[in-house]
Structure formats: C-alpha cells, structure tokens
Design a protein around this motif. Structure first.
Motif, PDB file in Angstrom:
ATOM      1  N   UNK A  38      -4.761  13.794  -3.252  1.00  0.00           N
ATOM      2  CA  UNK A  38      -3.980  12.574  -3.086  1.00  0.00           C
ATOM      3  C   UNK A  38      -4.512  11.462  -3.984  1.00  0.00           C
ATOM      4  N   UNK A  39      -3.700  10.460  -4.111  1.00  0.00           N
ATOM      5  CA  UNK A  39      -4.157   9.214  -4.726  1.00  0.00           C
ATOM      6  C   UNK A  39      -3.462   8.070  -3.981  1.00  0.00           C
ATOM      7  N   UNK A  40      -4.102   6.913  -4.017  1.00  0.00           N
ATOM      8  CA  UNK A  40      -3.548   5.763  -3.298  1.00  0.00           C
ATOM      9  C   UNK A  40      -3.549   4.517  -4.176  1.00  0.00           C
ATOM     10  N   UNK A  77      -7.134   1.437  -6.847  1.00  0.00           N
ATOM     11  CA  UNK A  77      -6.578   2.756  -7.131  1.00  0.00           C
ATOM     12  C   UNK A  77      -7.593   3.807  -6.671  1.00  0.00           C
ATOM     13  N   UNK A  78      -7.167   4.711  -5.795  1.00  0.00           N
ATOM     14  CA  UNK A  78      -8.041   5.753  -5.250  1.00  0.00           C
ATOM     15  C   UNK A  78      -7.604   7.123  -5.747  1.00  0.00           C
ATOM     16  N   UNK A  89       0.848  -1.199   0.000  1.00  0.00           N
ATOM     17  CA  UNK A  89       0.000   0.000   0.000  1.00  0.00           C
ATOM     18  C   UNK A  89       0.882   1.247   0.000  1.00  0.00           C
ATOM     19  N   UNK A  90       0.566   2.173  -0.890  1.00  0.00           N
ATOM     20  CA  UNK A  90       1.274   3.453  -0.890  1.00  0.00           C
ATOM     21  C   UNK A  90       0.286   4.572  -1.221  1.00  0.00           C
ATOM     22  N   UNK A  91       0.593   5.757  -0.712  1.00  0.00           N
ATOM     23  CA  UNK A  91      -0.270   6.920  -0.940  1.00  0.00           C
ATOM     24  C   UNK A  91       0.609   8.145  -1.199  1.00  0.00           C
ATOM     25  N   UNK A 140       5.939   8.613 -10.127  1.00  0.00           N
ATOM     26  CA  UNK A 140       6.524   7.368 -10.631  1.00  0.00           C
ATOM     27  C   UNK A 140       7.344   6.734  -9.519  1.00  0.00           C
ATOM     28  N   UNK A 141       7.148   5.424  -9.329  1.00  0.00           N
ATOM     29  CA  UNK A 141       7.877   4.761  -8.253  1.00  0.00           C
ATOM     30  C   UNK A 141       8.072   3.287  -8.602  1.00  0.00           C
TER      31      UNK A 141
END
Length: 531
Positions: A220-222, A137-138, A89-91, A109-110
């Motif tokens: 934000x997006x998650x 995807x949020x 999980x990342x945000x 980008x990650x």
C-alpha cells in the motif's frame, strides 16, 4: 512620593562656646537661645503628573484635552472569509498479488475536488497571501516510488503548483510547503462550483528500480495533505447576506485618580467614522451607546443616529497595485448641539459601552458574485472623543505625597531644646479656582500620623485673562504654631500628603492648562535653646 533634586533638613543643634585663657582654664558652656530658619519640604501638585494616562494630553496651547479613541468594529479579510484548516487523507491497497506492471507509468491516479465549508460565503477566486501546506507520503512497497502531487486550482505565473517526490521503499516522506502568491481558481472541475480546490495525485514505481515491478497483495501507499492558515490577499465571490452583533465597552481610567463632586463640560466633539473598504454593501444600526461608573450609575447617549439604520454602498475596486480600493466613508459628528455626550462624561464613567448591528449584503447577491476584499482593507467603525477641559468643576481633589526631613541632632543633651516657633507654608497657586488645602504627616510606612491644620485652609487663586491664559499666580502663606506635641510628631515624619480641593467660582467655566500647578514650600521657623 515626589523626589527632590535637593533635600533640606532642619538641624536643631547645641551650640558650644569654649572659653580658654593662657593658663589652660577649664572649658565652660555658655547657653543662649537661637532662631533657626530652614526649609523641610517642598513640591507641587501637577494634574499632568498625577494622571499617568494616555487619555489626557495637552494641545499646542497647553490646554488639556480628554481624548479617547476606540475601534468598535474591525472586520478584515480573514474575519469575513475565514478559510478553515482542511486535511485530506487517502490510501491505496494492492488488492491482488503477483501483479507485474511496467515502471515509470502511473499505477495510481486520482483527481479530488475538496469543497471548503465557508457557510454563506461563496468564493470563486482568491490570491494567497500566507499559507502552510503539509504533505505526508507513505510507501510500503519494496521499491522506491515517485509521487507527483498537483494542486490544479493553484497557479503562479501560469504554472500549476506541483510536487515531485521520491519516496524510498518502506519509508515515509514529510514536508512543509507554501502556496504564498498563488492564484486559486475555486470554481471546481467544471468551472461552476464555489469554494472548491482541485488536486491530482499520480504514483509510479521509479524506473531506476528496473523495467517492471511485481506487486504483492496488501502492499500500500498513503497520501495525507493539510492546508493550514490560509489567508488570502484578495478574494472574489459572494460574501453572503449575514447580520452580526457587536457589543462591548471601552475602559476609562482617567477618572480613577481625580475624584470630583460635580463636573460641567462646556464643549466636546466626537467623530464616529464608518469605513467600508470591501466590495459589499453594508447596513449599520447603532442600537445603544452609554457610559457607566463604579457606583452603578449609567447614562444613554442621544443622537439622531442612535437606533437608525445607516446604509453604506460597496467600495470600488480600482485594480491598482499600491492603492487597489476606493473606500466608502461616512462620518457622524456628536457635539453639544446634537447630543448629550457631556452627561455621559460628567457621570465620571469607568467605561463607555456600545451595541451595534452590522448587516453585510442586506439586499442579497446583487453583485452576481463580484463581491471583493483585499487584505488590509477592512470594514471598520471608529470613535474619536475629544473633550477640551473647558469646564466648571466642584469638589475636584488633587493630592500627592512629598518627602519631609526633620532631624534633631544630640537630642539627649538637654530637654526642651526647641522652645517653640512656627511652620510657615508658602503656596504658589496657578489654578484660577477657589482652592482649599490640608496637610497630613506620614511615618516611614506611609501611615498617617495627624493633620497639620485644624481645618482645610483657603489659598489665593491665580489671575487669568479672558482666554484663561495665566497672568499671575496666587500666593498665600499659612502659619502653623509649633508646640512640643507637634515637634514629637515631626520627629516621626518622613512624608507629607497634600490634599487640595478646588471649585470654579459659582459654576464658572474655565480652561485648564498644563502649566497650572499648586507649588508649596514648608519652612521651619523655630527658636532653639542650647542647653
């Protein structure tokens, strides 16, 4: 209770003679005594019918065998590797406002390397057989975004696994996907790691929303991903150097319905097969094998293999699509010349018990990371027991319940209608044993009323040839005098339990075949008074 194709009854009737003449004379009764002879019960004791068990079966000659098969160890790919479910999980939160960027270019980008915890197992490559891959995807932006998600470690026919999803403004996208058939390079970003899955995510504002987009602080997006139920079809690496203990038991129900005092087994054959279908060296130690019964008794197996370490080299990778593995197999034989398995069976056991140690790669990583395993090609230890019923037996009890029908019509028209007589029981015995029988009357609720015989009666045994093949049955007649007390008990009787106790002659070993039965027919031979 046995069922019959035909049911017989004895009818004790009043016979009435009507004498008439041409002048309408009154009817007169003419009393007399009559003999009545009719069957009231029949059936047979059959060992095969009594033992509804997968463990007892007859071979092509009809000889009964006690056969037990069990898998003591089975380690497949999923057990050896055991890739755990893993979520990530990342945000990303926009730190400042009034930030205007062109659309269509990733603003985030990650690349992430996720290492699986497989304990001592170090995988460098795997092919996915089955899997479940969940994504969420949020998007809290005021514009639609495009998310490109790649599993850089996963390829199929040269193509990297990739998702390209459009997530509308202020909404969430969820989906389930599969990595089935994909090859996984688990060596990480630099190609030197193990158990490592590399993924990459890029997020950009949809250019259809305009040429630029102005971000607000706090938008934000998650991204949340979960890999579940990953089962490889093939895996390569170092499977660790580990020792496992396997302790358990196999239940036996074949002796539940056939009590005996003593049993002498003449022959038996047991095969223990160690099958290595994986590309890793094995070391197996059988610490104990034993049997135990419900009376608290036990016996331990003796054999040269017990307590000794057995070495198995690794399987051979043939790289063939249909048969990719050459298994390494060792088979050990237990028989009457090298073990005491007969003592374990003669104990009338309720379970067979075992304790084994399995050591994978006892010498360490001697393959230099080239251990391999294919789905369906396992490490297994199998035990197959075959005991032909060539036995000497004492006090073996065979018993079953059979229907009885005894009806007296018009019992109120006079007393003492049955003057007396006999119950004649004819036995047809195919067992070449000394046999004694007893008969017990039961009411409609299965409660025993009384025994028919003052004591168990011996019946003739059959005649067999030198191979134990049946030549002729032994026939016997047991005569039971009938008095008024027995008649009253028969009126209450709905069933009869026959109990046979058999012994071989002087400890002689005989073969038991599936055509060995004890048949009987009970006939009422009674004298009846009509008045």
């Amino acid at each position: 209770m046995k069922s019959f194709k035909t049911r017989y009854s004895i009818i004790v009737a009043l016979f009435v003679v009507i004498l008439t003449n041409s002048c309408r004379r009154s009817n007169e009764l003419a009393p007399w005594d009559a003999d009545v002879l009719a069957p009231i019960s029949y059936g047979e004791l059959d060992l095969g019918d009594m033992l509804v068990s997968d463990e007892l079966m007859a071979d092509s000659s009809g000889l009964f065998h006690l056969r037990v098969s069990d898998t003591l160890i089975n380690l497949g790919l999923d057990s050896l590797i055991g890739i755990p479910d893993t979520s990530f999980k990342e945000e990303y939160v926009i730190p400042i406002g009034n930030l205007t960027l062109p659309t269509g270019i990733p603003f985030y980008s990650n690349t992430t390397a996720t290492k699986y915890n497989l304990k001592e197992v170090e995988l460098t490559y795997a092919e996915v057989r089955t899997s479940l891959f969940n994504v969420e995807f949020t998007n809290s932006l005021k514009s639609q975004i495009i998310v490109r998600y790649q599993v850089l470690s996963a390829t199929l026919d040269g193509d990297t696994f990739e998702l390209l999803e459009f997530v509308p403004a202020k909404s969430t996208f969820t989906g389930d996907f599969s990595l089935d058939g994909y090859a996984l390079d688990l060596r990480g970003l630099n190609g030197t790691a193990v158990n490592t899955l590399v993924s990459k995510v890029e997020v950009l504002v949809d250019p259809a929303e305009g040429a630029t987009y102005t971000f607000s602080a706090g938008e934000r997006f998650g991204i949340e991903t979960a890999f579940e139920e990953i089962i490889p079809g093939y895996a390569l690496g170092f499977f660790g150097s580990s020792k496992s203990v396997f302790e358990g038991s196999t239940a036996l129900d074949v002796f539940d319905e056939i009590p005996f005092d003593a049993l002498d087994i003449a022959e038996f054959n047991v095969l223990m097969t160690i099958d290595n279908g994986i590309g890793a060296d094995l070391q197996l130690s059988i610490d104990e094998m034993s049997s135990s019964n419900s009376f608290g008794q036990s016996a331990a197996l003796t054999h040269p293999i017990i307590g000794q370490t057995q070495q198995l080299s690794r399987a051979v990778n043939l790289f063939a699509q249909e048969n990719p593995v050459k298994h390494i197999v060792k088979t050990y034989v237990f028989n009457e010349t090298n073990s005491n398995l007969d003592e374990l069976i003669e104990l009338r056991p309720s379970s067979l018990n075992y304790n084994l140690d399995l050591f994978i790669n006892p010498l360490g990583n001697i393959s230099l990371g080239n251990d391999f395993v294919y789905y369906g090609h396992d490490i297994s230890v199998l035990m197959d027991i075959d005991v032909p019923l060539k036995v000497g037996v004492s006090g073996l009890v065979l018993q079953d319940t059979f229907a009885v029908e005894f009806i007296e019509e018009n019992p109120d028209q006079g007393s003492g209608l049955i003057n007396g007589g006999y119950l004649r029981v004819y036995f047809d015995n195919a067992y070449p044993f000394s046999t004694e029988v007893q008969l017990y009357l039961q009411d409609e609720n299965g409660v025993e009323i009384d025994s028919l015989l003052n004591e168990a009666q011996a019946i003739a045994s059959s005649i067999t040839d030198e191979q134990g093949e049946l030549v002729s049955n032994g026939t016997s007649e047991v005569v039971i005098p009938v008095d008024q007390e027995i008649i009253e008990k028969l009126k209450l009787t709905k069933a009869m339990r026959m109990r046979a106790v058999i012994d071989t002659y002087d400890g002689q070993v005989v073969n038991i075949y599936d055509n060995y039965t004890i048949g009987f027919k009970m006939v009422a031979d009674l004298n009846v008074n009509t008045q």
